[in-house]
Design a protein around this motif. Sequence first.
Motif, PDB file in Angstrom:
ATOM      1  N   GLN A   1       1.843   4.153  -4.104  1.00 16.53           N
ATOM      2  CA  GLN A   1       1.994   3.370  -3.390  1.00 16.53           C
ATOM      3  C   GLN A   1       0.569   3.094  -4.035  1.00 16.53           C
ATOM      4  OE1 GLN A   1       3.826   1.700  -2.400  1.00 16.53           O
ATOM      5  NE2 GLN A   1       5.447   3.250  -1.699  1.00 16.53           N
ATOM      6  N   LEU A   2       0.090   1.024  -3.776  1.00 22.67           N
ATOM      7  CA  LEU A   2      -0.717   0.641  -4.834  1.00 22.67           C
ATOM      8  C   LEU A   2      -1.267  -0.022  -3.580  1.00 22.67           C
ATOM      9  CD1 LEU A   2       0.175  -1.405  -7.881  1.00 22.67           C
ATOM     10  CD2 LEU A   2      -1.664   1.111  -7.178  1.00 22.67           C
ATOM     11  N   SER A   3      -2.614  -0.316  -2.948  1.00 18.91           N
ATOM     12  CA  SER A   3      -3.260  -1.055  -1.837  1.00 18.91           C
ATOM     13  C   SER A   3      -3.861  -1.811  -2.260  1.00 18.91           C
ATOM     14  CB  SER A   3      -3.695  -0.081  -0.699  1.00 18.91           C
ATOM     15  OG  SER A   3      -2.875   0.743  -0.086  1.00 18.91           O
ATOM     16  N   ILE A   4      -4.766  -2.793  -1.313  1.00 12.53           N
ATOM     17  CA  ILE A   4      -6.141  -3.311  -1.385  1.00 12.53           C
ATOM     18  C   ILE A   4      -7.085  -2.514  -0.766  1.00 12.53           C
ATOM     19  CG2 ILE A   4      -7.664  -5.180  -0.642  1.00 12.53           C
ATOM     20  CD1 ILE A   4      -4.883  -6.721  -0.700  1.00 12.53           C
ATOM     21  N   ILE A   5      -8.402  -2.274  -1.533  1.00 16.50           N
ATOM     22  CA  ILE A   5      -9.847  -1.395  -0.858  1.00 16.50           C
ATOM     23  C   ILE A   5     -10.445  -1.849  -0.724  1.00 16.50           C
ATOM     24  CG2 ILE A   5      -9.870   1.359  -1.142  1.00 16.50           C
ATOM     25  CD1 ILE A   5      -7.197   2.179  -1.824  1.00 16.50           C
TER      26      ILE A   5
ATOM     27  N   SER B   1      -7.827  -5.476  -5.386  1.00 15.89           N
ATOM     28  CA  SER B   1      -6.344  -5.570  -5.645  1.00 15.89           C
ATOM     29  C   SER B   1      -6.034  -3.798  -6.596  1.00 15.89           C
ATOM     30  CB  SER B   1      -6.323  -6.877  -5.911  1.00 15.89           C
ATOM     31  OG  SER B   1      -6.307  -6.972  -7.407  1.00 15.89           O
ATOM     32  N   ASP B   2      -4.122  -4.130  -6.149  1.00 12.17           N
ATOM     33  CA  ASP B   2      -3.563  -3.017  -6.810  1.00 12.17           C
ATOM     34  C   ASP B   2      -4.104  -1.843  -7.035  1.00 12.17           C
ATOM     35  OD1 ASP B   2      -1.617  -4.774  -6.277  1.00 12.17           O
ATOM     36  OD2 ASP B   2      -1.192  -5.781  -8.278  1.00 12.17           O
ATOM     37  N   VAL B   3      -5.285  -0.674  -5.977  1.00 13.36           N
ATOM     38  CA  VAL B   3      -5.160   0.515  -6.950  1.00 13.36           C
ATOM     39  C   VAL B   3      -4.529   1.303  -5.406  1.00 13.36           C
ATOM     40  CG1 VAL B   3      -7.538  -0.768  -6.939  1.00 13.36           C
ATOM     41  CG2 VAL B   3      -7.586   0.276  -5.056  1.00 13.36           C
ATOM     42  N   ALA B   4      -4.334   2.656  -5.991  1.00 10.09           N
ATOM     43  CA  ALA B   4      -4.239   3.699  -5.752  1.00 10.09           C
ATOM     44  C   ALA B   4      -4.347   3.856  -4.067  1.00 10.09           C
ATOM     45  CB  ALA B   4      -4.503   5.165  -6.747  1.00 10.09           C
ATOM     46  N   SER B   5      -3.219   3.774  -2.993  1.00 11.97           N
ATOM     47  CA  SER B   5      -3.718   4.220  -1.717  1.00 11.97           C
ATOM     48  C   SER B   5      -4.020   5.590  -1.286  1.00 11.97           C
ATOM     49  CB  SER B   5      -2.278   4.058  -1.361  1.00 11.97           C
ATOM     50  OG  SER B   5      -2.734   4.823   0.121  1.00 11.97           O
ATOM     51  N   LEU B   6      -5.448   5.374  -0.636  1.00  4.89           N
ATOM     52  CA  LEU B   6      -5.886   6.666  -0.597  1.00  4.89           C
ATOM     53  C   LEU B   6      -4.652   7.347   1.018  1.00  4.89           C
ATOM     54  CD1 LEU B   6      -9.076   5.096   0.574  1.00  4.89           C
ATOM     55  CD2 LEU B   6      -8.672   6.501  -1.879  1.00  4.89           C
ATOM     56  N   VAL B   7      -3.767   6.829   1.319  1.00  4.89           N
ATOM     57  CA  VAL B   7      -2.952   7.899   2.060  1.00  4.89           C
ATOM     58  C   VAL B   7      -1.796   7.952   1.235  1.00  4.89           C
ATOM     59  CG1 VAL B   7      -4.747   7.237   3.962  1.00  4.89           C
ATOM     60  CG2 VAL B   7      -2.521   5.916   3.761  1.00  4.89           C
ATOM     61  N   GLU B   8      -0.662   7.088   0.556  1.00  2.00           N
ATOM     62  CA  GLU B   8       0.388   6.417   0.739  1.00  2.00           C
ATOM     63  C   GLU B   8       0.784   7.254  -1.057  1.00  2.00           C
ATOM     64  OE1 GLU B   8       2.178   4.229   2.811  1.00  2.00           O
ATOM     65  OE2 GLU B   8       0.948   3.115   3.138  1.00  2.00           O
TER      66      GLU B   8
ATOM     67  N   SER C   1     -16.825   5.519   4.879  1.00  2.00           N
ATOM     68  CA  SER C   1     -16.032   4.127   5.483  1.00  2.00           C
ATOM     69  C   SER C   1     -15.856   3.200   4.581  1.00  2.00           C
ATOM     70  CB  SER C   1     -16.592   3.240   6.478  1.00  2.00           C
ATOM     71  OG  SER C   1     -17.404   4.345   7.059  1.00  2.00           O
ATOM     72  N   GLN C   2     -14.016   3.335   4.341  1.00  2.00           N
ATOM     73  CA  GLN C   2     -13.424   1.957   3.511  1.00  2.00           C
ATOM     74  C   GLN C   2     -12.442   1.312   4.209  1.00  2.00           C
ATOM     75  OE1 GLN C   2     -13.214   5.054   0.037  1.00  2.00           O
ATOM     76  NE2 GLN C   2     -13.021   3.018  -0.597  1.00  2.00           N
ATOM     77  N   PHE C   3     -11.882   0.420   4.130  1.00  2.00           N
ATOM     78  CA  PHE C   3     -11.069  -1.145   4.261  1.00  2.00           C
ATOM     79  C   PHE C   3      -9.432  -1.119   3.300  1.00  2.00           C
ATOM     80  CE2 PHE C   3      -9.283  -4.573   4.097  1.00  2.00           C
ATOM     81  CZ  PHE C   3      -8.483  -5.367   5.233  1.00  2.00           C
ATOM     82  N   GLU C   4      -8.399   0.040   3.742  1.00  2.00           N
ATOM     83  CA  GLU C   4      -7.237  -0.404   3.223  1.00  2.00           C
ATOM     84  C   GLU C   4      -6.155  -1.231   4.091  1.00  2.00           C
ATOM     85  OE1 GLU C   4      -4.036   2.282   1.166  1.00  2.00           O
ATOM     86  OE2 GLU C   4      -5.561   3.294   1.882  1.00  2.00           O
ATOM     87  N   TRP C   5      -5.519  -1.700   3.027  1.00  2.00           N
ATOM     88  CA  TRP C   5      -4.178  -2.860   3.384  1.00  2.00           C
ATOM     89  C   TRP C   5      -3.233  -3.517   2.015  1.00  2.00           C
ATOM     90  CZ3 TRP C   5      -2.699  -7.567   2.148  1.00  2.00           C
ATOM     91  CH2 TRP C   5      -2.002  -8.566   3.088  1.00  2.00           C
ATOM     92  N   PHE C   6      -2.184  -3.511   3.519  1.00  2.00           N
ATOM     93  CA  PHE C   6      -0.987  -3.858   3.170  1.00  2.00           C
ATOM     94  C   PHE C   6      -0.147  -4.524   3.132  1.00  2.00           C
ATOM     95  CE2 PHE C   6      -0.287   0.384   3.646  1.00  2.00           C
ATOM     96  CZ  PHE C   6       1.238   0.038   3.992  1.00  2.00           C
TER      97      PHE C   6
END
Length: 203
Positions: free
Chosen positions: A37-41, A27-34, A159-164
């Motif tokens: 911003q923080l995302s779940i990765i 949780s709350d890690v740096a987005s891979l694309v933004e 391969s990784q999953f990113e969500w927010f």
Amino acid sequence: SPWLVSSPGILIRCYMGSGSSMVVLNSDVASLVEPGQLSIISMPFDKYASAEHLFDALLQWFKDVKSPVDGSVPKDLRIVEEKPGREFTTVATWDGAMCRMAAYLCPLENVPREGDYVVMRRVVYNKAALTITDTLSAGGADNLQLQMTGTTILHKNPSQFEWFCIDKDGVRRSDAAAAKAVQAIVDDIFRKFELDKASFGGA
């Protein structure tokens, strides 16, 4: 609806998780694309499935609406406004009396005082970009209110999953509570992948 509706895109505080995960989410890690911003990765999951495989499984998961608590199905489920390769909307109707009782145990959003509980989710997806956006509304049949908009991004190499999600107050969420909810969903999908492999002799 934290009890009845589970998806990458809703916070499920009452989801019954397995306690062990093949693919761990952070949780709350740096987005891979933004940037900024923080995302779940997730950790990389290449040894279990491809990004495309998970993408297809997530779309099917959205269509197979079930209770995250006991796996039960809604009393009515319709898929409407389907545009092949682009989007679809699910409209699930749950028994209102049972939802009002469940609301004493788990916080359900906008449960009507009478009548059934309706959950509508519009899913817009792009297979080429490996992105899914789902917008969820819930309430009585004549009083659906926006609950959140979730965004799923699947990355390759690794391969990784990113969500927010953006909640109903306009706040971006990627915290530990959200990660726990989404983790249960990812766990369920990867368990099914393993069962599929076993049924085909490990192929």
